[in-house]
Design a protein around this motif. Structure first.
Motif, short mmCIF file in Angstrom:
data_model
loop_
_atom_site.label_atom_id
_atom_site.label_comp_id
_atom_site.label_asym_id
_atom_site.label_seq_id
_atom_site.Cartn_x
_atom_site.Cartn_y
_atom_site.Cartn_z
N THR A 266 33.40 25.66 38.75
CA THR A 266 33.13 26.80 39.31
C THR A 266 32.02 27.07 40.22
O THR A 266 30.83 26.98 39.44
CB THR A 266 33.20 28.61 38.33
N ILE A 267 31.65 27.82 41.79
CA ILE A 267 30.64 27.57 42.02
C ILE A 267 30.37 28.29 42.82
O ILE A 267 31.33 29.24 43.21
CB ILE A 267 30.53 26.26 43.29
N THR B 58 27.95 34.48 50.79
CA THR B 58 28.43 35.29 50.72
C THR B 58 28.10 35.89 48.78
O THR B 58 28.45 36.74 48.79
CB THR B 58 29.86 35.25 51.15
N GLY B 59 28.15 34.22 48.20
CA GLY B 59 27.66 35.08 47.02
C GLY B 59 29.03 34.80 45.78
O GLY B 59 29.42 35.17 45.04
N GLU B 60 30.21 35.05 46.80
CA GLU B 60 31.52 34.64 45.56
C GLU B 60 31.75 33.47 45.25
O GLU B 60 31.13 32.65 44.91
CB GLU B 60 32.56 34.13 47.38
N GLN B 61 32.86 33.51 44.52
CA GLN B 61 33.02 32.36 43.43
C GLN B 61 34.24 31.40 43.88
O GLN B 61 34.85 32.28 43.61
CB GLN B 61 33.23 33.37 41.29
N LEU B 62 34.35 30.37 43.48
CA LEU B 62 35.38 29.75 44.51
C LEU B 62 34.79 28.78 43.13
O LEU B 62 34.01 28.34 42.43
CB LEU B 62 34.79 28.71 45.56
#
Length: 287
Positions: A140-141, A146-150
């Motif tokens: 997970t990064i 945006t600060g979104e977890q991807l």
């Protein structure tokens, strides 16, 4: 530059023991002829990758060619399990098979990353899924914008990609059509590329927006008519549904599998000879 050569020569010189190998094809254009030649030459220690490993990977695994499989689904389409795959995982026969399971979206993105010469792929995926607890390569990064977890997954960069296509011209440009899957991306991600084709022609007679792989991304082109059998080649021949059903019984026991491989792969010199045996068995009603 690519060369037009025999399949035996291409496999001998471009596929090495221990290589990371992709034999891609989705529903049709599955490179069975190339898979048989890998078995015939007794290549071993391979790490195999494919989004949807089916019968040809069952054959490669059962023949002892593979030490690891990276995949996102595995089975005999419309029939059931891959018995040689299962036996290798559960009982270590003929050799223990390491598996690395990923999702379809993961592998599709990973091929694109490899084709783009990037180290990893980023995607929205694996939310609410426990697969990352079983595959520690799924990370997970946080998006820096945006600060979104991807999800981040390693790129797929095979040593060798093998595909089957309908046509190549004499400059080794390859034309394929129908359901494409990830063949294009798998070719562009690989260090070496073998393409088997139904026919070699003077001109491709392609159309606007056709999928053409240029000769400069390919190492070897091999003319192997019916080289995707028992899968189909759009515009050339239909799927051999009988064989897919019959494979369930052939592969269910080690003894019947070994007997089939010896008779249909090791005791013949070419895929053409194998097809002649299948045609004769079909005519006699013994297959």
């Amino acid at each position: 530059m690519a060369e037009i050569t025999s399949l035996q020569h291409a496999i001998e010189h471009l596929v090495h023991d221990g290589d990371f190998v992709a034999l891609e094809g989705f529903t049709h254009l599955i490179p069975f002829a190339a898979g048989h030649e890998i078995i015939r030459q007794r290549k071993s220690g391979l790490t195999l990758v494919r989004m949807t490993p089916d019968l040809i990977y069952d054959q490669l695994i059962g023949a002892g060619c593979a030490r690891k499989l990276i995949f996102s689904w595995g089975g005999n389409p419309g029939v059931g399990s891959l018995h040689r795959f299962r036996d290798a995982v559960e009982a270590g026969w003929p050799v223990q098979l390491e598996i690395e399971e990923r999702s379809h979206a993961d592998l599709a993105n990973a091929y694109v990353a490899g084709a783009s010469n990037l180290p990893f792929a980023v995607m929205r995926g694996y939310a609410g899924c426990d697969l990352p607890t079983h595959n520690l390569k799924i990370r997970t990064i946080t998006c820096p914008f945006t600060g979104e977890q991807l999800a981040a997954v390693p790129a797929v960069r095979p040593d060798v990609t093998v595909i089957h296509a309908q046509k190549a011209d004499r400059r080794c440009n390859v034309l394929l059509w129908g359901i494409l899957g990830v063949q294009k991306e798998a070719v562009l991600a690989a260090r070496r590329v073998i393409v088997t084709v139904e026919e070699i022609v003077d001109t491709l007679d392609d159309w606007p927006n056709a999928c053409i792989l240029p000769g400069w991304v390919i190492d070897a082109v091999c003319e192997v008519p019916r080289g995707a059998t028992p899968s189909y080649a759009h515009g050339y021949y239909a799927r051999d549904n009988y064989f897919y059903r019959a494979w369930d019984g052939i592969s269910r026991s080690r003894e019947s599998f070994v007997e089939w491989v010896e008779r249909h792969i090791h005791e013949v010199a070419t895929f053409s000879e194998y097809l002649s045996i299948l045609d004769a068995e079909s005519a006699k009603g013994t297959r």
